[in-house]
Design a protein around this motif. Structure first.
Motif, mmCIF file in Angstrom:
data_model
loop_
_atom_site.group_PDB
_atom_site.id
_atom_site.type_symbol
_atom_site.label_atom_id
_atom_site.label_comp_id
_atom_site.label_asym_id
_atom_site.label_seq_id
_atom_site.Cartn_x
_atom_site.Cartn_y
_atom_site.Cartn_z
ATOM 1 N N ARG A 12 0.851 -1.194 0.000
ATOM 2 C CA ARG A 12 0.000 0.000 0.000
ATOM 3 C C ARG A 12 0.884 1.241 0.000
ATOM 4 N N VAL A 13 1.004 1.869 -1.150
ATOM 5 C CA VAL A 13 1.855 3.053 -1.291
ATOM 6 C C VAL A 13 1.212 4.034 -2.271
ATOM 7 N N THR A 14 1.698 5.270 -2.224
ATOM 8 C CA THR A 14 1.288 6.275 -3.204
ATOM 9 C C THR A 14 2.431 6.599 -4.160
ATOM 10 N N GLY A 15 3.586 5.966 -3.972
ATOM 11 C CA GLY A 15 4.738 6.201 -4.836
ATOM 12 C C GLY A 15 5.946 5.480 -4.277
ATOM 13 N N PRO A 16 7.030 5.393 -5.057
ATOM 14 C CA PRO A 16 8.220 4.669 -4.585
ATOM 15 C C PRO A 16 8.864 5.350 -3.389
ATOM 16 N N HIS A 17 9.156 4.568 -2.383
ATOM 17 C CA HIS A 17 9.870 5.048 -1.199
ATOM 18 C C HIS A 17 10.226 3.852 -0.334
ATOM 19 N N LEU A 18 11.088 4.078 0.648
ATOM 20 C CA LEU A 18 11.410 3.054 1.636
ATOM 21 C C LEU A 18 10.714 3.385 2.945
ATOM 22 N N HIS A 19 9.999 2.413 3.482
ATOM 23 C CA HIS A 19 9.494 2.519 4.851
ATOM 24 C C HIS A 19 10.469 1.766 5.745
ATOM 25 N N TRP A 20 11.051 2.481 6.728
ATOM 26 C CA TRP A 20 12.060 1.914 7.624
ATOM 27 C C TRP A 20 11.547 1.994 9.056
ATOM 28 N N SER A 21 11.462 0.845 9.704
ATOM 29 C CA SER A 21 11.044 0.791 11.100
ATOM 30 C C SER A 21 12.151 0.235 11.972
ATOM 31 N N VAL A 22 12.200 0.706 13.214
ATOM 32 C CA VAL A 22 13.126 0.186 14.223
ATOM 33 C C VAL A 22 12.300 -0.243 15.428
ATOM 34 N N MET A 23 12.628 -1.413 15.972
ATOM 35 C CA MET A 23 11.868 -1.948 17.099
ATOM 36 C C MET A 23 12.795 -2.287 18.255
ATOM 37 N N LEU A 24 12.346 -1.915 19.453
ATOM 38 C CA LEU A 24 13.033 -2.257 20.701
ATOM 39 C C LEU A 24 12.024 -2.927 21.620
ATOM 40 N N ASN A 25 12.419 -4.021 22.272
ATOM 41 C CA ASN A 25 11.526 -4.776 23.156
ATOM 42 C C ASN A 25 10.091 -4.788 22.638
ATOM 43 N N ARG A 26 9.958 -5.179 21.351
ATOM 44 C CA ARG A 26 8.665 -5.379 20.668
ATOM 45 C C ARG A 26 7.861 -4.090 20.509
ATOM 46 N N SER A 27 8.506 -2.947 20.601
ATOM 47 C CA SER A 27 7.839 -1.657 20.426
ATOM 48 C C SER A 27 8.478 -0.900 19.275
ATOM 49 N N MET A 28 7.653 -0.461 18.313
ATOM 50 C CA MET A 28 8.156 0.367 17.231
ATOM 51 C C MET A 28 8.542 1.737 17.789
ATOM 52 N N VAL A 29 9.769 2.156 17.503
ATOM 53 C CA VAL A 29 10.257 3.438 18.021
ATOM 54 C C VAL A 29 10.809 4.278 16.871
ATOM 55 N N ASP A 30 11.047 5.541 17.131
ATOM 56 C CA ASP A 30 11.475 6.487 16.105
ATOM 57 C C ASP A 30 12.888 6.171 15.609
ATOM 58 N N PRO A 31 13.057 5.788 14.327
ATOM 59 C CA PRO A 31 14.394 5.486 13.816
ATOM 60 C C PRO A 31 15.357 6.664 13.917
ATOM 61 N N ALA A 32 14.826 7.903 13.860
ATOM 62 C CA ALA A 32 15.693 9.082 13.909
ATOM 63 C C ALA A 32 16.526 9.133 15.180
ATOM 64 N N LEU A 33 16.044 8.490 16.262
ATOM 65 C CA LEU A 33 16.776 8.503 17.523
ATOM 66 C C LEU A 33 18.062 7.685 17.439
ATOM 67 N N PHE A 34 18.171 6.820 16.421
ATOM 68 C CA PHE A 34 19.328 5.947 16.270
ATOM 69 C C PHE A 34 20.309 6.437 15.211
ATOM 70 N N LEU A 35 19.943 7.459 14.467
ATOM 71 C CA LEU A 35 20.809 7.918 13.383
ATOM 72 C C LEU A 35 22.116 8.481 13.926
ATOM 73 N N ALA A 36 23.206 8.101 13.261
ATOM 74 C CA ALA A 36 24.535 8.505 13.723
ATOM 75 C C ALA A 36 24.708 10.010 13.718
ATOM 76 N N ASP A 37 23.998 10.697 12.793
ATOM 77 C CA ASP A 37 24.136 12.160 12.705
ATOM 78 C C ASP A 37 23.193 12.870 13.649
ATOM 79 N N ARG A 38 22.469 12.061 14.483
ATOM 80 C CA ARG A 38 21.520 12.611 15.439
ATOM 81 C C ARG A 38 20.421 13.392 14.739
ATOM 82 N N GLY A 39 20.160 13.077 13.500
ATOM 83 C CA GLY A 39 19.095 13.776 12.778
ATOM 84 C C GLY A 39 17.735 13.473 13.348
ATOM 85 N N GLY A 40 16.738 14.303 12.991
ATOM 86 C CA GLY A 40 15.366 14.058 13.419
ATOM 87 C C GLY A 40 14.938 14.913 14.559
#
Length: 288
Positions: A260-288
């Protein structure tokens, strides 16, 4: 004259030596001391809970689910994923230390307000047919098994590289409304990129699932260790197999528009202890 077993200060030499060894252990670097993700104790965020010093890493859990613990004998930290649906308030971490009774450590979850996005998609992707609904239910059971993965091997890093270059077209936590029908908040980061753009592992891990899902399209799951998982969706192709171990930067697939998409893109999820969390918190550049 018998040799003295006491130091000038009056302490037995064996006690003094033990103290020196303990001090060295508490201060020395430890293989499990990783650079931590950015703390954001909100629904969909990550809480960093100080567990204090211990010669052996404590074990921690939330509601019976194991939690990643990182650090060194001089200080350990529980890295806790907070579910998107969690209510703000106080949560409890159960901590088990070697030779000590069960301990309960409390931490606070503060409120957060995520943005809203309205999208138009094919009606069949919102109002599912009986056949599609049955397929989705089968896939949901399979996904739950993948999500429950826990491996005893610790992650090599808690800092990640972006899996694909591109503009973030959908942020984590975004509350989406498909054809005027509200759906659950967005549980990942969307990165816009042309079809065929290589998707790489943002950190070392093991492939624990691949497949073609109704909503997520062609999908890859990676296990990074200790309950830290990541998911890559809507791929045009998959370049890895279940059981394969990949290094940071290894190609795992390519951007696409499957599911289910409206156009080409990557959906990236990160999970900790079975909880989906914000991937931006893990980015090396501290982005987000």
């Amino acid at each position: 004259m018998k040799p003295s077993f006491f130091n000038v200060g009056g302490l037995p030499r064996c006690v003094a030596a033990t103290a020196l060894v303990l001090g060295a252990l508490l201060c020395a670097p430890h293989a499990d001391a990783l650079e931590l993700p950015r703390a954001r104790s909100v629904p969909g965020g990550v809480a960093l809970v100080d567990l204090g010093p211990a010669l052996v890493a404590p074990q921690a859990s939330v509601e019976g689910v194991p939690v990643l613990v990182s650090g060194r004998p001089g200080g350990w930290t529980a890295v806790v994923g907070i579910p998107l649906e969690a209510e703000p308030g106080e949560r409890q971490l159960e901590v088990r230390r070697e030779g000590a009774p069960l301990e309960r450590v409390r931490f606070a979850v503060t409120p957060v307000r995520y943005a809203e996005q309205r999208l138009k998609v094919a009606p069949g992707k919102v109002d599912l047919s009986a056949q599609d609904l049955a397929r989705h239910e089968r896939e949901r059971v399979r996904s739950a098994e993948v999500i429950a993965t826990w491996s005893a091997v610790a992650p090599e890093t808690l800092r990640m590289q972006p899996p694909v270059p591109g503009r973030r077209s959908g942020s984590f936590g975004l509350r989406r409304v498909f054809n005027d029908q509200p759906r659950k908040p967005h549980s990942g980061m969307d990165i816009a990129a042309p079809t065929g753009t290589p998707v790489v592992a943002p950190a070392a891990g093991r492939v624990i699932d691949t497949g073609d899902y109704f909503f997520n399209g062609h999908t890859v799951w990676l296990d990074h260790g200790n309950g830290l998982l990541s998911m890559y969706c809507h791929l045009s192709r998959i370049d890895v197999k279940v059981g394969e171990v990949v290094a940071t930067g290894t190609r795992i697939g390519a951007v696409g528009a499957t599911g289910r998409v409206t156009g080409p893109h990557l959906h990236w999820s990160v999970m900790l202890n079975r909880s989906m969390v914000d991937p931006a918190l893990f980015l090396a550049d501290r982005g987000g």
